[in-house]
Design an enzyme around this catalytic site. Structure first.
Site: not given
Ligand code: PAF
Length: 283
Positions: A35, A147, A185
């Site tokens: 990010h 991704k 995750r």
């Protein structure tokens, strides 16, 4: 960094900023270096850098991890402050989906394959929230990670089909030292699952090696990747795909400049995705 928790406060802050170029990074929070690479580029290329954090319920299926999706707002805000973000938008669920909400965006076809096949409704939720956020922030440029390649492809299709005045920039995957693509995750993985997860980037590296040695047949690449996944019993393969970069249609032979090689696996309860592209996803 100004924090806006409601739509009126965001709209006011954006209009107050005047006619500067606006860059936007939509996120669901629990930020990692992937990010931050988007935020850094957004900061470099625009006068005003806007980030949103919203865990979007409409992109989670009934049995998915909406309620346990990792959250750490304090840490996220500190990271964004350090990146010199101007505006952080933190809407609540009722701001984005007020009672009676009924409008959704479907990017037909592209949303039903690869991840869309095992996550029905997921991309409808993504496209809807991204369009809403674009309508509120009015960015000239928006930044997404490679991704989530299918997400980027779907957003590009939506931007083109709906004539949205925003440029989509898709930046490279950021990986951990063991090669695993960064993802919020990854925190769910036990040490044994983490070891198993490494086969995902390894399978893609193997595909890249085969391509560099002249292999062009999708079937050969998929077989080599499947064999890599078969090395660990904790891995369940969701899909291995070799498709065109814009239409996500299966290829028999890879096409330089127009190929997505992608895989999704489950390791325990965690679903992981990764990919390799031959070409450019930005639009
Ligand atoms: O990639 C994500 O984090 C989300 O899908 C996005 C683009 C922020 C929409 O909720």
């Amino acid at each position: 960094m100004k924090i806006c928790r409601t739509i009126p406060s965001l709209v006011e802050a954006i209009s107050r900023a005047g006619r500067q170029s606006i860059g936007f990074v939509p996120t669901m929070g629990f930020l990692h270096a992937g990010h931050l690479s988007l935020v850094e580029r957004c900061r470099q290329e625009n006068d005003l850098a806007v980030v949103s954090i919203f865990v979007n319920p409409s992109q989670f299926g009934l049995n998915e991890d909406l309620d346990r999706y990792p959250r750490d707002l304090e840490r996220d805000s500190a990271l964004l402050e350090k990146e010199r973000v101007d505006l952080l938008f933190l809407p609540g669920r009722a701001d984005i989906y007020p009672p009676g909400y009924a409008t959704y965006v479907s990017v037909d076809g592209l949303d039903a394959v690869l991840c869309g096949a095992s996550r029905p409704g997921h991309f409808r939720g993504v496209a809807t929230v991204v369009l809403k956020l674009f309508n509120l922030v009015h960015p000239q440029r928006a930044y997404f990670g490679q991704k989530d390649a299918q997400q980027a492809i779907i957003i590009c299709r939506m931007v083109c089909d709906l004539n949205l005045p925003v440029q989509i920039k898709v930046l490279p995957i950021v990986r951990d030292r063991d090669g695993l693509a960064l993802s919020s995750r990854n925190i769910y993985l036990s040490p044994a699952e983490r070891r198993a997860a490494r086969h995902l980037p390894q399978a893609l590296t193997m595909a890249a090696d085969l391509i560099s040695r002249g292999v062009q047949e999708a079937a050969v690449l998929k077989k080599a990747m499947a064999e890599e996944f078969a090395k660990d019993r904790l891995i369940q393969v969701d899909y291995i795909a070799v498709t065109g970069l814009q239409d996500l249609v299966d290829l028999t032979l890879i096409q330089p400049g127009n190929t997505l090689i992608a895989a999704a696996i489950r390791v325990g309860k965690t679903r992981l995705i990764d990919n390799l592209i031959l070409g450019d996803l930005s639009c």
